[in-house]
Write an enzyme that holds these catalytic residues in place. Structure first.
Site, mmCIF file in Angstrom:
data_model
loop_
_atom_site.group_PDB
_atom_site.id
_atom_site.type_symbol
_atom_site.label_atom_id
_atom_site.label_comp_id
_atom_site.label_asym_id
_atom_site.label_seq_id
_atom_site.Cartn_x
_atom_site.Cartn_y
_atom_site.Cartn_z
ATOM 1 C CB ALA A 211 -0.755 0.095 1.290
ATOM 2 N N PRO A 212 0.418 2.343 -0.671
ATOM 3 C CG PRO A 212 0.463 4.688 -1.440
ATOM 4 C CD PRO A 212 1.328 3.614 -0.496
ATOM 5 N N GLY A 213 0.327 1.386 -3.192
ATOM 6 C CA GLY A 213 0.127 0.671 -4.556
ATOM 7 C C GLY A 213 1.201 0.918 -5.617
ATOM 8 N N GLY A 214 2.129 1.986 -5.360
ATOM 9 C CA GLY A 214 2.966 2.314 -6.566
ATOM 10 C C GLY A 214 3.500 0.979 -7.283
ATOM 11 C CG ASP A 230 0.295 -2.942 3.254
ATOM 12 O OD1 ASP A 230 -0.400 -2.208 4.268
ATOM 13 O OD2 ASP A 230 1.470 -2.121 2.836
ATOM 14 C CG ASP A 266 8.745 -0.298 -0.294
ATOM 15 O OD1 ASP A 266 9.781 -0.016 0.288
ATOM 16 O OD2 ASP A 266 8.069 0.574 -0.875
ATOM 17 C CE LYS A 295 11.005 0.685 3.554
ATOM 18 N NZ LYS A 295 10.887 1.160 2.294
HETATM 19 C C1 LIG Z 1 6.779 2.473 2.529
HETATM 20 S S1 LIG Z 1 5.254 1.777 2.131
HETATM 21 C C2 LIG Z 1 5.013 0.776 0.761
HETATM 22 C C3 LIG Z 1 4.828 1.826 -0.464
HETATM 23 C C4 LIG Z 1 4.641 0.953 -1.812
HETATM 24 N N1 LIG Z 1 5.632 -0.046 -2.051
HETATM 25 C C5 LIG Z 1 4.061 1.393 -2.892
HETATM 26 O O1 LIG Z 1 4.761 1.780 -3.802
HETATM 27 O O2 LIG Z 1 2.976 2.498 -2.867
HETATM 28 C C6 LIG Z 1 5.153 0.543 3.398
HETATM 29 C C7 LIG Z 1 4.042 -0.419 3.610
HETATM 30 O O3 LIG Z 1 4.483 -1.569 4.586
HETATM 31 C C8 LIG Z 1 3.267 -1.658 5.248
HETATM 32 N N2 LIG Z 1 3.669 -2.807 6.400
HETATM 33 C C9 LIG Z 1 4.304 -2.393 7.440
HETATM 34 N N3 LIG Z 1 4.279 -3.585 8.146
HETATM 35 C C10 LIG Z 1 3.557 -4.555 7.426
HETATM 36 C C11 LIG Z 1 3.382 -5.942 7.635
HETATM 37 N N4 LIG Z 1 3.454 -6.776 8.701
HETATM 38 N N5 LIG Z 1 2.665 -6.729 6.806
HETATM 39 C C12 LIG Z 1 2.403 -5.999 5.445
HETATM 40 N N6 LIG Z 1 2.818 -4.820 5.175
HETATM 41 C C13 LIG Z 1 3.017 -3.950 6.044
HETATM 42 C C14 LIG Z 1 2.578 -0.462 5.729
HETATM 43 O O4 LIG Z 1 1.145 -0.535 5.764
HETATM 44 C C15 LIG Z 1 2.929 0.497 4.395
HETATM 45 O O5 LIG Z 1 1.683 0.518 3.341
#
Ligand SMILES: C[S@@+](CC[C@H](N)C(=O)[O-])C[C@H]1O[C@@H](n2cnc3c(N)ncnc32)[C@H](O)[C@@H]1O
Length: 341
Positions: A211-214, A230, A266, A295
């Site tokens: 999320a959000p889905g890029g 997510d 991600d 990260k």
């Molecule tokens: C940096 S954002 C991802 C952006 C995504 N790659 C994009 O292109 O839109 C990080 C995401 O990691 C998710 N996240 C954190 N802990 C998580 C978990 N245990 N399982 C799945 N998603 C998780 C968060 O909800 C957040 O949406």
């Protein structure tokens, strides 16, 4: 940090990195016994190039000549051509002038542009490869002119096949005219750009932390099917897409119904726990290819990165591991790997 940019020494390797990450690259080079020296913001040199590419390096080239004329005077083009005259001419060249990617370095952009144009015009036209994207296939030589603050100019070269990046100073800008993709999407495009093969039509991709889905959006645009995992919401246009399945739960609780071609990750989560999750995917052969963004908000990044590498390779069986802070990465690195069936 030196008060003035230091001149690199011929025969050594010149490295660029993201501004603020010099100490991390320095530490990696030190740990590899490469005898590093900090030259200025976003710029280092070392005695040799380590076997394992440092994660915090953007670009590297072997130094041929350095100039630091008094008062920052212009280096004559003839002197530069003279220094380049010892380079092999049986392969085409790709010429790049660049500045260190720092606040002061970026003030030199005009100088770099003018210098590249002048050197380009003075070289025989058949010497330069016209289609830069063919550099690796053509066995070209990447010739770099680093235009640094305080009048420092460094000429260097590296074979395009061994280059960390073909972009000037490793600044791989992915934005194309008319587009405004998210930074997340550009991170993915830059990561895919460096791979021997890319996800495509019909491939099954799992996107952890989607999320959000890029990323999911980019993968779908390439014709792939995506399982987006997510707990958070996806963009509405993606939830309606028949090639996207949103699994709204934690990635730690998710198991795929069938093996995937690609695992993307991600997730904004602790690096060691993410590495352990990715290792589980490798061990269970749930995916063949891996692209993950790890990260690293902590101060001491290298010890953690070592542990992440170890978990992925030793516990996960992931092969061909690359760990790089890409141009679009901030406090993070991008990992790629594959797993033989
Ligand atoms: C940096 S954002 C991802 C952006 C995504 N790659 C994009 O292109 O839109 C990080 C995401 O990691 C998710 N996240 C954190 N802990 C998580 C978990 N245990 N399982 C799945 N998603 C998780 C968060 O909800 C957040 O949406």
């Amino acid at each position: 940090m030196p008060a003035q940019t230091l001149a690199a020494q011929p025969g050594r390797w010149l490295w660029t990195c993201r501004e603020g990450f010099e100490s991390h690259l320095f530490e990696e080079l030190l740990w590899a016994d490469a005898t590093p020296r900090l030259l200025g913001p976003a710029l280092l040199e070392s005695e040799r190039r380590p076997d394992v590419t440092p994660a915090f390096a953007r670009a590297a080239e072997k130094v041929i000549a350095t100039w630091a004329p008094a008062g920052g005077a212009q280096v004559p083009v003839e002197d530069i051509l003279d220094a380049l005259s010892g380079l092999p001419t049986h392969v085409p060249w790709v010429l790049r002038a660049f500045t260190p990617d720092s606040e002061r370095g970026n003030t030199q952009a005009g100088r770099a542009e003018a210098l590249e144009a002048a050197v380009r015009a003075a070289l025989p036209s058949h010497r330069l490869l016209e289609e830069d994207h063919r550099a690796r296939d053509a066995g070209a030589l990447l010739v770099g002119l680093c235009v640094a603050p305080d009048g420092v100019l460094v000429a260097g070269a590296v074979s395009a096949r061994e280059a960390l990046s073909l972009a000037p100073g490793g600044r791989r800008r992915m934005k194309r005219a008319g587009e405004s993709p998210s930074r997340a999407a550009m991170k993915l495009e830059e990561a895919l750009d460096g791979l021997a093969h890319e996800p495509g039509r019909g491939d099954l991709c799992v996107d952890l932390g989607a999320a959000p889905g890029g990323w999911t959006q980019r993968l779908v645009a390439r014709g792939a099917r995506v399982v987006a995992v997510d707990p958070a919401r996806l963009m509405p246009e993606l939830t309606k897409n028949p090639r996207v399945q949103h699994v709204q739960q934690s990635a730690f609780a998710y198991a795929p119904e069938e093996p995937a071609d690609w695992l993307f990750c991600d997730m904004a989560w602790r690096p060691q726990e993410v590495a352990q999750l990715l290792a589980k995917w490798g061990r269970r052969r749930w995916a063949r290819n891996l692209v993950a963004n790890i990260k690293l908000p902590m101060k001491d990044k290298n010890p953690l990165l070592l542990r992440v590498r170890q978990i992925l390779v030793d516990d996960g069986g992931w092969e061909g591991l690359t760990v790089r802070q890409l141009y679009h990465d901030r406090d993070e690195v991008t990992v790629t790997a594959h797993r033989m069936r």
